[in-house]
Design an enzyme around this catalytic site. Structure first.
Site, PDB file in Angstrom:
ATOM      1  N   HIS A 134       0.841  -1.195   0.000  1.00  0.00           N
ATOM      2  CA  HIS A 134       0.000   0.000   0.000  1.00  0.00           C
ATOM      3  C   HIS A 134       0.878   1.248   0.000  1.00  0.00           C
ATOM      4  O   HIS A 134       2.093   1.169   0.187  1.00  0.00           O
ATOM      5  CB  HIS A 134      -0.905   0.030   1.239  1.00  0.00           C
ATOM      6  CG  HIS A 134      -1.786  -1.166   1.395  1.00  0.00           C
ATOM      7  ND1 HIS A 134      -2.965  -1.326   0.696  1.00  0.00           N
ATOM      8  CD2 HIS A 134      -1.671  -2.279   2.173  1.00  0.00           C
ATOM      9  CE1 HIS A 134      -3.533  -2.481   1.040  1.00  0.00           C
ATOM     10  NE2 HIS A 134      -2.763  -3.077   1.935  1.00  0.00           N
ATOM     11  N   HIS A 139      -3.924  14.447  -1.827  1.00  0.00           N
ATOM     12  CA  HIS A 139      -4.208  15.496  -2.802  1.00  0.00           C
ATOM     13  C   HIS A 139      -3.818  16.876  -2.279  1.00  0.00           C
ATOM     14  O   HIS A 139      -3.738  17.829  -3.038  1.00  0.00           O
ATOM     15  CB  HIS A 139      -5.698  15.486  -3.176  1.00  0.00           C
ATOM     16  CG  HIS A 139      -6.097  14.307  -3.993  1.00  0.00           C
ATOM     17  ND1 HIS A 139      -7.342  14.177  -4.573  1.00  0.00           N
ATOM     18  CD2 HIS A 139      -5.416  13.180  -4.341  1.00  0.00           C
ATOM     19  CE1 HIS A 139      -7.414  13.037  -5.244  1.00  0.00           C
ATOM     20  NE2 HIS A 139      -6.260  12.405  -5.104  1.00  0.00           N
ATOM     21  N   CYS A 175      -5.024   5.394  -1.180  1.00  0.00           N
ATOM     22  CA  CYS A 175      -3.961   4.469  -1.535  1.00  0.00           C
ATOM     23  C   CYS A 175      -3.825   4.452  -3.053  1.00  0.00           C
ATOM     24  O   CYS A 175      -4.813   4.591  -3.772  1.00  0.00           O
ATOM     25  CB  CYS A 175      -4.284   3.079  -1.002  1.00  0.00           C
ATOM     26  SG  CYS A 175      -2.928   1.914  -1.168  1.00  0.00           S
ATOM     27  N   GLU A 318     -29.052  24.170  -2.534  1.00  0.00           N
ATOM     28  CA  GLU A 318     -29.970  23.056  -2.294  1.00  0.00           C
ATOM     29  C   GLU A 318     -29.252  21.711  -2.437  1.00  0.00           C
ATOM     30  O   GLU A 318     -29.502  20.772  -1.702  1.00  0.00           O
ATOM     31  CB  GLU A 318     -31.166  23.129  -3.256  1.00  0.00           C
ATOM     32  CG  GLU A 318     -30.786  23.060  -4.711  1.00  0.00           C
ATOM     33  CD  GLU A 318     -32.004  23.088  -5.631  1.00  0.00           C
ATOM     34  OE1 GLU A 318     -32.099  24.038  -6.414  1.00  0.00           O
ATOM     35  OE2 GLU A 318     -32.837  22.178  -5.559  1.00  0.00           O
TER      36      GLU A 318
HETATM   37 CU    CU Z   1      -3.760   0.064  -0.544  1.00  0.00          CU
END
Ligand code: CU
Length: 379
Positions: A134, A139, A175, A318
């Protein structure tokens, strides 16, 4: 085969994973082991050493760890630790199973909160009881695939990433291991970080927007394979499920679209709580797919649909649109008591696939805002 494609020390998944790893989409992941990234720790070490360090214990969504809304003092190094957990979860009330991949055991992973210009220092642990490789792509970070290139951890490995939170807003993290990005993201391995402006949130006129409560809703699309009778299939492991899940993913038709990991995770006893008059900030992420949050019977008084606080909020919304791969923020002062449904206003996704939660709001009813002049009566 280069080192970056080494999925796991266990052989079980090698076939499927290597096939995925060769997908052209990952050719940019040349730095996956950090090999040809030249860092210069000495240049920043002196500066970093002068900064105050704060260790934060993360909490399970929809809750958010304690934090100040305005920064106190100079930028700090905020230390977080997340342990990756691969685990089987049940995603609806029919017992449908997903072999989830999670940051810290929950879908979504925990919300992190820092202030702009703070340094985020994350210790990412991949225990040796896991099967898979992993990493984490923030961001909110700059460079090295959002940190993905510097955090590739095999089972039994730990990495520490530090980045400066230069931009204010709510941002997805997820990930993104070579060749397996959508599988890991749609298996639950995503979350969000909120980088607050140092002076806190502001309205469109620059006035303070203080919140009394903040909740984190992480929306997740799952793609559970079905057998020839249309029943959801069960598997012994993520690896065994992988080929079928990949085919289900490629239909682009989720079998489940849920808030916080399962149908009903934020309803009934788990409803989000508020009082009339509470100013509530709702953070909502979707790492893979577009969504359109809507509070039935309420509004978004101030909304940053794409979640970035350098922009003035939109007023009186809304429904707001959050593109896949982004996190939004909506601020609302509750005016009436009752149960509010908070939904993805693709109503099929809300009512048939699961993308709905509840707010349970206590307080006094305001007849001026709404009253039943004549209750439904026959004749
Ligand atoms: Cu992962």
């Amino acid at each position: 085969m280069s080192e970056q494609f080494r999925l796991t020390r266990r052989s079980m998944l090698a076939g499927a994973a290597v096939a995925g790893a060769l997908a052209p989409v990952v050719t940019s992941v040349a730095h996956a082991e950090g090999g040809d990234i030249k860092t210069n720790p000495a240049a920043t070490a002196a500066n970093i050493a002068t900064l105050k360090r704060v260790k934060v214990d993360l909490v399970r969504p929809p809750f958010v760890h304690a934090h100040t809304q305005k920064a106190e003092g100079a930028p700090k190094v905020i230390e977080f630790k997340m342990t990756i957990q691969e685990k089987k979860i049940v995603v609806d009330d029919k017992g449908t199973e997903v072999h989830a991949m999670t940051f810290d055991g929950s879908v979504p992973g925990p919300m992190m909160v820092v202030h702009q210009d703070d340094y985020v220092e994350l210790t990412l642990v991949n225990p040796d009881t896991n099967e898979l490789q992993h990493n984490i792509d923030f961001h909110s970070a700059t460079g090295a695939l959002g940190g993905g290139a510097l955090t590739v951890v095999n089972p039994g490995e730990t990495a520490v990433l530090r980045f400066k939170a230069t931009k204010a807003g709510v941002f997805v993290y997820h990930c993104a291991p070579a060749g397996m990005v959508p599988w890991h993201v749609t298996s639950g391995m995503n979350g969000a970080i909120m980088v607050l402006p140092r002076d806190g949130l502001k309205d469109h006129k620059g006035h303070d927007l203080v919140y009394d409560k903040v909740y984190y809703v992480g929306e997740q699309d799952f793609y559970v394979p079905k057998d020839e009778n249309g029943q959801f299939k069960k598997y012994e492991s993520a690896g065994e499920a992988y080929p079928d899940v990949l085919e289900a993913m490629k239909t682009l038709t989720p079998t489940h679209v849920v808030f916080n990991g399962a149908v009903g995770a934020l309803t009934g006893e788990n409803a989000l709580q508020a009082k009339v008059g509470d100013r509530v900030l709702i953070l909502h992420s979707q790492a893979n797919r577009d969504t359109r949050p809507h509070l039935i019977g309420g509004h978004g008084d101030y909304v940053w649909a794409t979640g970035k606080f350098a922009n003035p909020p939109e007023l009186d919304q809304e429904t707001w649109f959050i593109p896949g791969g982004a996190a939004g923020a909506a601020y609302y002062t509750f005016q009436q008591p009752g149960i509010y449904a908070y939904v993805n206003h693709n109503l099929i996704e809300a009512f048939e696939l699961g993308a709905a939660g509840h707010f349970k709001v206590t307080g006094d009813w305001n007849d001026d805002l709404m009253t039943a002049v004549v209750s439904p009566t026959s004749g």
